[in-house]
Design a protein around this motif. Structure first.
Motif, PDB file in Angstrom:
ATOM      1  N   VAL A 170      54.893  11.220  -4.249  1.00  0.00           N
ATOM      2  CA  VAL A 170      55.595  12.229  -3.444  1.00  0.00           C
ATOM      3  C   VAL A 170      55.029  12.295  -2.032  1.00  0.00           C
ATOM      4  N   ASP A 171      53.750  11.994  -1.897  1.00  0.00           N
ATOM      5  CA  ASP A 171      53.109  11.992  -0.572  1.00  0.00           C
ATOM      6  C   ASP A 171      53.613  10.854   0.323  1.00  0.00           C
ATOM      7  N   ILE A 172      54.315   9.891  -0.276  1.00  0.00           N
ATOM      8  CA  ILE A 172      54.848   8.755   0.492  1.00  0.00           C
ATOM      9  C   ILE A 172      56.229   9.126   1.027  1.00  0.00           C
ATOM     10  N   LYS A 173      56.389   9.041   2.317  1.00  0.00           N
ATOM     11  CA  LYS A 173      57.636   9.450   2.978  1.00  0.00           C
ATOM     12  C   LYS A 173      58.639   8.296   2.975  1.00  0.00           C
ATOM     13  N   SER A 174      59.220   8.033   1.824  1.00  0.00           N
ATOM     14  CA  SER A 174      60.130   6.892   1.663  1.00  0.00           C
ATOM     15  C   SER A 174      61.584   7.303   1.910  1.00  0.00           C
ATOM     16  N   THR A 175      61.834   7.862   3.090  1.00  0.00           N
ATOM     17  CA  THR A 175      63.148   8.424   3.402  1.00  0.00           C
ATOM     18  C   THR A 175      64.204   7.354   3.657  1.00  0.00           C
ATOM     19  N   ASN A 176      65.433   7.711   3.280  1.00  0.00           N
ATOM     20  CA  ASN A 176      66.587   6.829   3.475  1.00  0.00           C
ATOM     21  C   ASN A 176      67.857   7.669   3.556  1.00  0.00           C
ATOM     22  N   PRO A 177      68.674   7.497   4.632  1.00  0.00           N
ATOM     23  CA  PRO A 177      68.427   6.624   5.771  1.00  0.00           C
ATOM     24  C   PRO A 177      67.139   7.016   6.506  1.00  0.00           C
ATOM     25  N   THR A 178      66.464   6.062   7.119  1.00  0.00           N
ATOM     26  CA  THR A 178      66.896   4.750   7.545  1.00  0.00           C
ATOM     27  C   THR A 178      66.209   3.606   6.793  1.00  0.00           C
ATOM     28  N   GLY A 179      65.886   3.779   5.565  1.00  0.00           N
ATOM     29  CA  GLY A 179      65.342   2.687   4.775  1.00  0.00           C
ATOM     30  C   GLY A 179      63.848   2.491   4.907  1.00  0.00           C
ATOM     31  N   ASN A 180      63.075   3.554   4.640  1.00  0.00           N
ATOM     32  CA  ASN A 180      61.613   3.487   4.769  1.00  0.00           C
ATOM     33  C   ASN A 180      60.929   3.355   3.408  1.00  0.00           C
ATOM     34  N   GLU A 181      61.493   2.540   2.529  1.00  0.00           N
ATOM     35  CA  GLU A 181      60.972   2.470   1.164  1.00  0.00           C
ATOM     36  C   GLU A 181      59.729   1.597   1.005  1.00  0.00           C
ATOM     37  N   LYS A 182      59.409   0.759   1.994  1.00  0.00           N
ATOM     38  CA  LYS A 182      58.355  -0.248   1.805  1.00  0.00           C
ATOM     39  C   LYS A 182      57.033   0.328   1.297  1.00  0.00           C
ATOM     40  N   PRO A 183      56.511   1.444   1.869  1.00  0.00           N
ATOM     41  CA  PRO A 183      55.247   1.983   1.340  1.00  0.00           C
ATOM     42  C   PRO A 183      55.344   2.382  -0.133  1.00  0.00           C
ATOM     43  N   MET A 184      56.511   2.872  -0.545  1.00  0.00           N
ATOM     44  CA  MET A 184      56.695   3.238  -1.952  1.00  0.00           C
ATOM     45  C   MET A 184      56.767   1.977  -2.808  1.00  0.00           C
ATOM     46  N   CYS A 185      57.426   0.948  -2.306  1.00  0.00           N
ATOM     47  CA  CYS A 185      57.470  -0.335  -3.021  1.00  0.00           C
ATOM     48  C   CYS A 185      56.052  -0.861  -3.242  1.00  0.00           C
ATOM     49  N   GLU A 186      55.241  -0.790  -2.203  1.00  0.00           N
ATOM     50  CA  GLU A 186      53.869  -1.283  -2.287  1.00  0.00           C
ATOM     51  C   GLU A 186      53.049  -0.459  -3.273  1.00  0.00           C
ATOM     52  N   TYR A 187      53.339   0.839  -3.345  1.00  0.00           N
ATOM     53  CA  TYR A 187      52.623   1.708  -4.295  1.00  0.00           C
ATOM     54  C   TYR A 187      52.972   1.325  -5.735  1.00  0.00           C
ATOM     55  N   LEU A 204      69.029  18.900 -11.143  1.00  0.00           N
ATOM     56  CA  LEU A 204      69.854  18.443 -10.020  1.00  0.00           C
ATOM     57  C   LEU A 204      70.139  19.574  -9.033  1.00  0.00           C
ATOM     58  N   ALA A 205      70.068  20.812  -9.495  1.00  0.00           N
ATOM     59  CA  ALA A 205      70.371  21.955  -8.633  1.00  0.00           C
ATOM     60  C   ALA A 205      69.326  22.180  -7.546  1.00  0.00           C
ATOM     61  N   VAL A 206      68.130  21.595  -7.678  1.00  0.00           N
ATOM     62  CA  VAL A 206      67.073  21.829  -6.680  1.00  0.00           C
ATOM     63  C   VAL A 206      66.821  20.613  -5.791  1.00  0.00           C
ATOM     64  N   VAL A 207      67.648  19.575  -5.916  1.00  0.00           N
ATOM     65  CA  VAL A 207      67.418  18.371  -5.117  1.00  0.00           C
ATOM     66  C   VAL A 207      68.309  18.364  -3.881  1.00  0.00           C
ATOM     67  N   HIS A 208      67.915  17.571  -2.893  1.00  0.00           N
ATOM     68  CA  HIS A 208      68.609  17.474  -1.601  1.00  0.00           C
ATOM     69  C   HIS A 208      68.613  18.818  -0.879  1.00  0.00           C
ATOM     70  N   ARG A 209      67.592  19.608  -1.128  1.00  0.00           N
ATOM     71  CA  ARG A 209      67.498  20.913  -0.488  1.00  0.00           C
ATOM     72  C   ARG A 209      66.024  21.339  -0.406  1.00  0.00           C
ATOM     73  N   GLU A 210      65.808  22.492   0.200  1.00  0.00           N
ATOM     74  CA  GLU A 210      64.441  22.974   0.382  1.00  0.00           C
ATOM     75  C   GLU A 210      63.767  23.295  -0.947  1.00  0.00           C
ATOM     76  N   ASN A 211      62.437  23.147  -0.949  1.00  0.00           N
ATOM     77  CA  ASN A 211      61.583  23.517  -2.084  1.00  0.00           C
ATOM     78  C   ASN A 211      61.935  22.777  -3.375  1.00  0.00           C
ATOM     79  N   GLU A 212      62.266  21.520  -3.235  1.00  0.00           N
ATOM     80  CA  GLU A 212      62.520  20.679  -4.404  1.00  0.00           C
ATOM     81  C   GLU A 212      61.259  20.625  -5.271  1.00  0.00           C
ATOM     82  N   PRO A 229      54.702  21.932   2.670  1.00  0.00           N
ATOM     83  CA  PRO A 229      55.054  20.715   3.408  1.00  0.00           C
ATOM     84  C   PRO A 229      55.845  19.767   2.492  1.00  0.00           C
ATOM     85  N   PRO A 230      57.062  19.382   2.861  1.00  0.00           N
ATOM     86  CA  PRO A 230      57.913  18.605   1.947  1.00  0.00           C
ATOM     87  C   PRO A 230      57.368  17.235   1.586  1.00  0.00           C
ATOM     88  N   PHE A 231      56.558  16.640   2.465  1.00  0.00           N
ATOM     89  CA  PHE A 231      56.036  15.310   2.183  1.00  0.00           C
ATOM     90  C   PHE A 231      54.554  15.331   1.825  1.00  0.00           C
TER      91      PHE A 231
END
Length: 387
Positions: A26-43, A358-366, A102-104
């Motif tokens: 969760v500490d890995i900021k693998s946000t998409n867009p714009t495709g920042n998955e690489k650190p999560m892939c490496e983890y 699913l009700a708590v995702v894509h929003r604050e305090n997930e 902090p979300p990330f």
């Protein structure tokens, strides 16, 4: 498996280790867009290497790739695929203000782990991965091959699952367990989805001249209103709506283009192509009223719905696993779209079940409840060894 052996099996789950693994993810900021998955892939790769689990990568785009891991079973026949995506949706500036933590940065409070991606869906992905780690670590050989497909870009165009179409690893696979958040309910069916960008054409003119030109915004409104008031009688749970709009050359010019996005969510069994057949009908209706009306559209994606019978061997195995956890099986339809809509094209029988709501995702305090995190891992272990 009798009760004592089952409990001994479940006791392999080190709760602190699993929570630490999820916290790190969760500490890995693998946000998409714009495709920042690489650190999560490496983890994920690091965890697989550390535990001696064989894996391969499937390149998708520059610095973006899927990961396919496998534990060999007694037989290669009818392998079980577990899947989860490594990307998470971004946090907007306005949403950031509504977060209590902090979300990330993962935060544990009152039996819940908070952070972007905690429920959608790093908890499900890490839970399945940890189940495989425990099998490998304890030299437990499952009845059939166990495959983990960790994908990128699920939150956007599903380029990751698209890249896995006809991958040889699925040649002997039969079942697909999607570890998306379902509150640990069994989702044996999923709605379909399709969306398109629609362009309504007009004619430019000087903004100071009354009654000249053909304002594409006004023409688009005619079509948007028809879409808004059109329902699908045979499929009452299907709905579509306009979610974005853009028009204008500059403020002094009557716009000759208005582009808007229409997103449709489809009842199980409703074919995505039928949505655009209906749109064609509406365009024709307006053309009959106004011969100058012209609209074109470009379909961004079409994702089929699916249904798996409750009597299927996979569903029965999951129901039995939940009962072993002293949980009554509960069935639902998954309302969102998942990588399953692409992966089933490999001939897999799908089901969705995982920790989080699913009700708590894509929003604050997930958040994800840690109790569900532990239960999902035990359930996945049960499926891996019992089916």
């Amino acid at each position: 498996m009798n009760g004592d052996i089952m409990q001994e099996f479940f006791d392999l789950v080190d709760k602190d280790e699993l929570v630490k693994m999820l916290s790190n993810a969760v500490d890995i900021k693998s946000t998409n867009p714009t495709g920042n998955e690489k650190p999560m892939c490496e983890y994920v790769e690091g965890l697989l290497k550390e535990n001696g689990i064989e894996y391969s990568i499937v390149p998708v785009e520059k610095d973006r790739y899927d990961i396919l891991a496998k534990i060999k079973g007694i037989t290669k026949k009818d392998a079980i695929v577990f899947t989860g995506h490594m990307d998470v949706v971004p946090v907007s500036d306005d949403e950031m203000k509504r977060w209590n933590t902090p979300p990330f940065t993962s935060t544990i409070k009152d039996g819940k782990l908070y952070g972007r991606g905690s429920a959608d869906m790093k908890s499900g992905l890490l839970s399945a991965l940890y189940a495989m780690i425990l099998l490998k670590r304890n030299n437990i050989t499952p009845k059939r091959d166990i495959i983990l497909a960790a994908t990128i870009d699920e939150e956007n165009y599903m380029k990751g699952s698209r890249a896995l179409y006809k991958n040889p690893i699925f040649d002997s696979a039969k079942y697909l367990v999607v570890c998306e958040p379902t509150n640990m309910h069994i989702c044996n069916e999923q709605k379909g989805r399709t969306w398109a960008d629609i362009c309504v054409h007009g004619m430019t003119a000087h903004g100071s001249q009354k009654g000249v030109g053909e304002n594409a915004i006004y023409l688009a409104i005619k079509l948007i209103e028809k879409i808004k008031h059109t329902q699908f009688a045979e499929y009452p749970d299907t709905f579509w709506r306009t979610l974005a709009i853009n028009a204008g050359v500059e403020p002094q010019v009557v716009p000759d283009r208005c582009v808007f996005t229409v997103d449709a969510r489809l009842q199980v069994g409703h074919e995505p192509s039928k949505i655009w057949e209906k749109l064609e009908e509406l365009i024709k209706e307006i053309k009959d009223e106004n011969p100058h009306f012209d609209a074109t559209y470009e379909i961004a994606d079409m994702r089929d719905s699916w249904h798996t019978d409750k009597e299927n061997e996979l569903i029965k195995a999951i129901s039995s696993g939940l009962e072993n956890l002293r949980t009554e099986p509960c069935f639902e339809t998954f309302s969102g779209s998942t990588d399953a809509s692409k992966l089933i094209k490999n001939g897999l029988v799908p089901v969705i079940i995982g920790p989080g709501d699913l009700a708590v995702v894509h929003r604050e305090n997930e958040y994800v409840e840690l109790k569900q995190l532990f239960e999902s891992c035990k359930l996945y272990m049960d499926i891996m060894t019992g089916l």
